[in-house]
Scaffold this motif. Structure first.
Motif, PDB file in Angstrom:
ATOM      1  N   ALA A 134      -3.137  -1.164  19.705  1.00 26.90           N
ATOM      2  CA  ALA A 134      -3.581  -0.969  18.320  1.00 26.90           C
ATOM      3  C   ALA A 134      -2.978   0.298  17.733  1.00 26.90           C
ATOM      4  O   ALA A 134      -2.563   0.327  16.560  1.00 26.90           O
ATOM      5  N   LEU A 135      -2.908   1.346  18.544  1.00 31.55           N
ATOM      6  CA  LEU A 135      -2.334   2.613  18.080  1.00 31.55           C
ATOM      7  C   LEU A 135      -0.846   2.466  17.793  1.00 31.55           C
ATOM      8  O   LEU A 135      -0.358   2.892  16.734  1.00 31.55           O
ATOM      9  N   TYR A 136      -0.132   1.852  18.715  1.00 30.25           N
ATOM     10  CA  TYR A 136       1.317   1.691  18.553  1.00 30.25           C
ATOM     11  C   TYR A 136       1.640   0.839  17.326  1.00 30.25           C
ATOM     12  O   TYR A 136       2.518   1.183  16.525  1.00 30.25           O
ATOM     13  N   ILE A 137       0.915  -0.260  17.159  1.00 31.75           N
ATOM     14  CA  ILE A 137       1.149  -1.138  16.011  1.00 31.75           C
ATOM     15  C   ILE A 137       0.859  -0.401  14.706  1.00 31.75           C
ATOM     16  O   ILE A 137       1.623  -0.489  13.738  1.00 31.75           O
ATOM     17  N   ALA A 138      -0.248   0.346  14.679  1.00 24.03           N
ATOM     18  CA  ALA A 138      -0.618   1.074  13.462  1.00 24.03           C
ATOM     19  C   ALA A 138       0.422   2.135  13.114  1.00 24.03           C
ATOM     20  O   ALA A 138       0.808   2.291  11.946  1.00 24.03           O
ATOM     21  N   GLU A 139       0.891   2.868  14.128  1.00 23.68           N
ATOM     22  CA  GLU A 139       1.883   3.919  13.882  1.00 23.68           C
ATOM     23  C   GLU A 139       3.207   3.334  13.402  1.00 23.68           C
ATOM     24  O   GLU A 139       3.821   3.835  12.449  1.00 23.68           O
ATOM     25  N   GLU A 140       3.664   2.278  14.055  1.00 22.22           N
ATOM     26  CA  GLU A 140       4.944   1.683  13.678  1.00 22.22           C
ATOM     27  C   GLU A 140       4.870   1.021  12.305  1.00 22.22           C
ATOM     28  O   GLU A 140       5.823   1.075  11.522  1.00 22.22           O
ATOM     29  N   ALA A 141       3.737   0.406  12.005  1.00 21.45           N
ATOM     30  CA  ALA A 141       3.566  -0.212  10.689  1.00 21.45           C
ATOM     31  C   ALA A 141       3.558   0.860   9.599  1.00 21.45           C
ATOM     32  O   ALA A 141       4.160   0.691   8.527  1.00 21.45           O
ATOM     33  N   HIS A 142       2.876   1.958   9.887  1.00 21.86           N
ATOM     34  CA  HIS A 142       2.825   3.070   8.928  1.00 21.86           C
ATOM     35  C   HIS A 142       4.214   3.672   8.728  1.00 21.86           C
ATOM     36  O   HIS A 142       4.628   3.945   7.590  1.00 21.86           O
ATOM     37  N   LYS A 143       4.940   3.852   9.817  1.00 21.81           N
ATOM     38  CA  LYS A 143       6.296   4.401   9.734  1.00 21.81           C
ATOM     39  C   LYS A 143       7.204   3.480   8.923  1.00 21.81           C
ATOM     40  O   LYS A 143       7.943   3.936   8.037  1.00 21.81           O
ATOM     41  N   ALA A 144       7.150   2.188   9.213  1.00 19.78           N
ATOM     42  CA  ALA A 144       7.996   1.229   8.502  1.00 19.78           C
ATOM     43  C   ALA A 144       7.650   1.189   7.016  1.00 19.78           C
ATOM     44  O   ALA A 144       8.539   1.103   6.158  1.00 19.78           O
ATOM     45  N   ALA A 145       6.368   1.271   6.704  1.00 20.71           N
ATOM     46  CA  ALA A 145       5.937   1.236   5.305  1.00 20.71           C
ATOM     47  C   ALA A 145       6.450   2.456   4.547  1.00 20.71           C
ATOM     48  O   ALA A 145       6.928   2.338   3.410  1.00 20.71           O
ATOM     49  N   GLN A 146       6.367   3.624   5.175  1.00 23.18           N
ATOM     50  CA  GLN A 146       6.831   4.847   4.516  1.00 23.18           C
ATOM     51  C   GLN A 146       8.346   4.825   4.313  1.00 23.18           C
ATOM     52  O   GLN A 146       8.851   5.210   3.250  1.00 23.18           O
ATOM     53  N   GLU A 147       9.076   4.385   5.326  1.00 27.12           N
ATOM     54  CA  GLU A 147      10.534   4.336   5.210  1.00 27.12           C
ATOM     55  C   GLU A 147      10.972   3.327   4.156  1.00 27.12           C
ATOM     56  O   GLU A 147      11.914   3.581   3.391  1.00 27.12           O
ATOM     57  N   THR A 148      10.289   2.186   4.112  1.00 23.11           N
ATOM     58  CA  THR A 148      10.624   1.170   3.120  1.00 23.11           C
ATOM     59  C   THR A 148      10.324   1.669   1.714  1.00 23.11           C
ATOM     60  O   THR A 148      11.117   1.476   0.782  1.00 23.11           O
ATOM     61  N   TYR A 149       9.183   2.323   1.566  1.00 24.81           N
ATOM     62  CA  TYR A 149       8.820   2.885   0.258  1.00 24.81           C
ATOM     63  C   TYR A 149       9.861   3.911  -0.191  1.00 24.81           C
ATOM     64  O   TYR A 149      10.332   3.878  -1.337  1.00 24.81           O
ATOM     65  N   PHE A 150      10.232   4.816   0.709  1.00 27.09           N
ATOM     66  CA  PHE A 150      11.224   5.837   0.361  1.00 27.09           C
ATOM     67  C   PHE A 150      12.544   5.201  -0.061  1.00 27.09           C
ATOM     68  O   PHE A 150      13.155   5.604  -1.060  1.00 27.09           O
ATOM     69  N   ASN A 151      13.004   4.224   0.690  1.00 25.50           N
ATOM     70  CA  ASN A 151      14.284   3.587   0.377  1.00 25.50           C
ATOM     71  C   ASN A 151      14.260   2.895  -0.982  1.00 25.50           C
ATOM     72  O   ASN A 151      15.245   2.938  -1.729  1.00 25.50           O
ATOM     73  N   GLN A 152      13.144   2.268  -1.318  1.00 28.19           N
ATOM     74  CA  GLN A 152      13.042   1.606  -2.616  1.00 28.19           C
ATOM     75  C   GLN A 152      12.931   2.626  -3.748  1.00 28.19           C
ATOM     76  O   GLN A 152      13.490   2.429  -4.829  1.00 28.19           O
TER      77      GLN A 152
END
Length: 204
Positions: A134-152
């Motif tokens: 649960a921790l790993y999924i939450a961290e990776e999802a959060h990381k991916a969301a932030q990177e995607t937001y920044f790129n857009q």
């Protein structure tokens, strides 16, 4: 302060280099012995934008600022409720959090055994394989969301603000501003794919 003679020499030299096709703003940027005010004074003679204040510079500075904010948001990590207690888990790359959490997740998945870790400000304790997943999924999802937001957001700046008069709007952009239009659509599409990928990777 430059004397008139020194100023005239610099203007003459700048005119020659300008006629040769050089970017004299870049040339003067490298002149460490001149103050910023002196550089601007020479550039103003050629009706050139001050160093660091043109659209390209402002956009680049803003993107660097947003990139730093993105990294900070990722490294702040996530908060999970574990055993009825809210626990904060930073996700810094430089401190090893990202590598540690990933390693513990894969070890626990392979062995089926709890692994030791700690939340922010907490002491080391054992976390079950399900908790680490649960921790790993939450961290990776959060990381991916932030990177995607920044790129857009970066793409929005580069595609929307293309004129010198757009500089005030570029300066006004902040990390966390809502995405709209195609940038929001792209974010949602990529975020959904990222989430699906993370879920697949996390399954035994």
């Amino acid at each position: 302060m430059l004397t008139n003679a020194q100023k005239n020499v610099l203007i003459h030299a700048a005119r020659i280099r300008l006629d040769q096709g050089e970017d004299i703003r870049e040339v003067f940027r490298s002149y460490a012995n001149l103050s910023d005010e002196e550089k601007q004074e020479i550039l103003s003679y050629f009706s050139l934008a001050p160093i660091g204040s043109g659209l390209e510079e402002i956009r680049s500075q803003k993107i660097l600022e947003l990139s730093a904010a993105c990294r900070k948001a990722i490294e702040a990590g996530v908060t999970l409720e574990i055993d009825g207690i809210s626990q904060r888990f930073p996700y810094s790359l430089s401190d090893g959090d990202q590598n540690n959490i990933a390693a513990l997740f894969y070890i626990s998945r392979a062995t089926g055994l709890p692994q030791p870790y700690h939340c922010q400000g907490g002491s080391c304790r054992l976390y079950s394989p399900d908790q680490l997943a649960a921790l790993y999924i939450a961290e990776e999802a959060h990381k991916a969301a932030q990177e995607t937001y920044f790129n857009q957001l970066k793409l929005f700046i580069l595609e929307t603000f293309t004129k010198e008069e757009d500089i005030p709007q570029v300066k006004a952009v902040s990390y966390g501003d809502p995405l709209t239009g195609k940038y929001l659509d792209n974010y949602n599409s990529i975020a959904a794919q990222n989430q699906e990928t993370i879920q697949v990777l996390s399954n035994p």
